[in-house]
Scaffold this motif. Structure first.
Motif, PDB file in Angstrom:
ATOM      1  N   PRO A 126       1.559  13.365   0.376  1.00 28.09           N
ATOM      2  CA  PRO A 126       1.573  14.413   1.391  1.00 28.09           C
ATOM      3  C   PRO A 126       1.339  13.773   2.760  1.00 28.09           C
ATOM      4  CG  PRO A 126       0.144  15.019  -0.442  1.00 28.09           C
ATOM      5  CD  PRO A 126       0.535  13.582  -0.647  1.00 28.09           C
ATOM      6  N   GLY A 127       2.006  14.286   3.769  1.00 32.66           N
ATOM      7  CA  GLY A 127       1.836  13.711   5.090  1.00 32.66           C
ATOM      8  C   GLY A 127       2.426  14.581   6.176  1.00 32.66           C
ATOM      9  N   ILE A 128       1.971  14.298   7.377  1.00 27.01           N
ATOM     10  CA  ILE A 128       2.496  14.989   8.557  1.00 27.01           C
ATOM     11  C   ILE A 128       2.727  13.961   9.659  1.00 27.01           C
ATOM     12  CG2 ILE A 128       1.427  17.215   8.021  1.00 27.01           C
ATOM     13  CD1 ILE A 128      -0.753  16.524  10.110  1.00 27.01           C
TER      14      ILE A 128
ATOM     15  N   TRP B 106      -2.210  11.353   2.931  1.00 26.43           N
ATOM     16  CA  TRP B 106      -3.421  11.435   2.122  1.00 26.43           C
ATOM     17  C   TRP B 106      -3.053  11.698   0.667  1.00 26.43           C
ATOM     18  CZ3 TRP B 106      -1.496  15.157   5.295  1.00 26.43           C
ATOM     19  CH2 TRP B 106      -1.190  16.381   4.723  1.00 26.43           C
ATOM     20  N   ARG B 107      -4.037  11.542  -0.186  1.00 29.08           N
ATOM     21  CA  ARG B 107      -3.919  11.925  -1.594  1.00 29.08           C
ATOM     22  C   ARG B 107      -4.886  13.077  -1.830  1.00 29.08           C
ATOM     23  NH1 ARG B 107      -4.898   6.878  -5.253  1.00 29.08           N
ATOM     24  NH2 ARG B 107      -4.711   8.437  -6.880  1.00 29.08           N
ATOM     25  N   PRO B 108      -4.396  14.204  -2.298  1.00 30.64           N
ATOM     26  CA  PRO B 108      -5.285  15.345  -2.524  1.00 30.64           C
ATOM     27  C   PRO B 108      -6.439  14.974  -3.468  1.00 30.64           C
ATOM     28  CG  PRO B 108      -2.996  16.036  -2.677  1.00 30.64           C
ATOM     29  CD  PRO B 108      -2.998  14.530  -2.595  1.00 30.64           C
TER      30      PRO B 108
ATOM     31  N   THR C 201      -8.985  12.940  -3.015  1.00 28.91           N
ATOM     32  CA  THR C 201      -9.616  11.631  -2.872  1.00 28.91           C
ATOM     33  C   THR C 201      -9.263  11.012  -1.525  1.00 28.91           C
ATOM     34  OG1 THR C 201      -9.867   9.422  -3.841  1.00 28.91           O
ATOM     35  CG2 THR C 201      -7.690  10.434  -4.013  1.00 28.91           C
ATOM     36  N   ALA C 202     -10.128  10.138  -1.054  1.00 27.35           N
ATOM     37  CA  ALA C 202      -9.824   9.378   0.162  1.00 27.35           C
ATOM     38  C   ALA C 202      -9.114   8.073  -0.181  1.00 27.35           C
ATOM     39  CB  ALA C 202     -11.104   9.090   0.939  1.00 27.35           C
ATOM     40  N   GLU C 203      -9.096   7.707  -1.456  1.00 31.71           N
ATOM     41  CA  GLU C 203      -8.447   6.464  -1.884  1.00 31.71           C
ATOM     42  C   GLU C 203      -6.929   6.573  -1.719  1.00 31.71           C
ATOM     43  OE1 GLU C 203     -10.166   3.677  -2.889  1.00 31.71           O
ATOM     44  OE2 GLU C 203     -11.924   4.850  -2.326  1.00 31.71           O
ATOM     45  N   LEU C 204      -6.310   5.457  -1.379  1.00 29.41           N
ATOM     46  CA  LEU C 204      -4.859   5.388  -1.233  1.00 29.41           C
ATOM     47  C   LEU C 204      -4.289   4.411  -2.246  1.00 29.41           C
ATOM     48  CD1 LEU C 204      -4.640   5.236   2.661  1.00 29.41           C
ATOM     49  CD2 LEU C 204      -3.972   7.152   1.203  1.00 29.41           C
ATOM     50  N   PRO C 205      -3.057   4.619  -2.689  1.00 33.29           N
ATOM     51  CA  PRO C 205      -2.435   3.635  -3.577  1.00 33.29           C
ATOM     52  C   PRO C 205      -2.205   2.322  -2.831  1.00 33.29           C
ATOM     53  CG  PRO C 205      -0.901   5.434  -3.062  1.00 33.29           C
ATOM     54  CD  PRO C 205      -2.207   5.765  -2.416  1.00 33.29           C
TER      55      PRO C 205
ATOM     56  N   LEU D  33      -0.685   1.439   3.382  1.00 27.98           N
ATOM     57  CA  LEU D  33      -1.572   0.575   4.160  1.00 27.98           C
ATOM     58  C   LEU D  33      -2.713   1.327   4.840  1.00 27.98           C
ATOM     59  CD1 LEU D  33       1.029  -1.861   5.742  1.00 27.98           C
ATOM     60  CD2 LEU D  33      -0.434  -2.220   3.742  1.00 27.98           C
ATOM     61  N   GLY D  34      -2.558   2.602   5.079  1.00 27.51           N
ATOM     62  CA  GLY D  34      -3.624   3.353   5.721  1.00 27.51           C
ATOM     63  C   GLY D  34      -3.292   4.829   5.774  1.00 27.51           C
ATOM     64  N   HIS D  35      -4.292   5.617   6.130  1.00 26.87           N
ATOM     65  CA  HIS D  35      -4.106   7.058   6.253  1.00 26.87           C
ATOM     66  C   HIS D  35      -3.326   7.435   7.513  1.00 26.87           C
ATOM     67  CE1 HIS D  35      -7.749   6.996   3.627  1.00 26.87           C
ATOM     68  NE2 HIS D  35      -7.180   8.062   3.101  1.00 26.87           N
TER      69      HIS D  35
END
Length: 190
Positions: free
Chosen positions: A77-79, A96-98, A100-104, A108-110
């Motif tokens: 998901p993103g804007i 973001w990932r719904p 969690t704050a963790e990213l795959p 590279l970043g939010h």
């Protein structure tokens, strides 16, 4: 005096200004630069409405995305918001990932941002990042991470001015060329 900017959801009405920035040599993508700008111009020519609509995808309905090495991965998901001072003066994206704050590893970043060269040095990036941090807070994230190349001192200053602290020096994944990078974290707790 710093010019006040707004973050606006992309619209067809503002698209001409965005196209002008791309045609003047700016790219919203700090990794793929000119390639990404050309792809965006091509996508706009093909279907401007679909291009604009695809920039705001908070449900990740847009299908897979291509990484710089040509591989594809699931979309998060993103804007995207355009940095506006009467014209498009850059772009900032948040993904973001719904739950969690963790990213795959391939993300590279939010948050990523890019200001057009003719508006740099006017506080636009700092203002845009500050405004986008509010969006991250609304989504309930405890923190966001941003990555930056070690030689990009301007972006490092912007991130630090918004509360970012370096948490690691690392090598980007192979999809991004195994280059060195710095990972910053901005705590969103008040």
């Amino acid at each position: 005096m710093t010019t006040r900017i707004e973050l606006l959801k992309p619209t067809i009405a503002m698209l001409g200004s965005y196209v002008s920035a791309l045609e003047a040599g700016w790219s919203p993508d700090n990794v793929r630069k000119e390639i990404a700008a050309r792809e965006q111009l091509d996508a706009i020519k093909l279907n401007a409405t679909a291009f604009v609509d695809g920039l705001d995808d908070p449900t990740a309905s847009g299908g897979p995305i291509s990484l710089p090495d040509g591989s594809t991965v699931a979309r998060l998901p993103g804007i995207v918001r355009w940095i506006w001072d009467g014209a498009v003066s850059g772009a900032i994206g948040f993904r973001w990932r719904p739950g969690t704050a963790e990213l795959p590893p391939h993300v590279l970043g939010h948050i990523g941002f890019s200001v057009v060269p003719w508006r740099r040095g006017n506080g636009y990036a700092r203002q845009a990042l500050s405004l986008m941090l509010e969006e991250a807070r609304l989504r309930g994230l405890p923190y966001v991470e941003l990555t930056v190349d070690p030689d990009n001192m301007a972006s490092q200053r912007v991130i630090a001015a918004c509360g970012g602290l370096v948490i690691e020096r690392f090598r980007k994944t192979a999809a991004y060329g195994n280059a060195q990078a710095l990972r910053y974290r901005i705590d969103l707790h008040d």
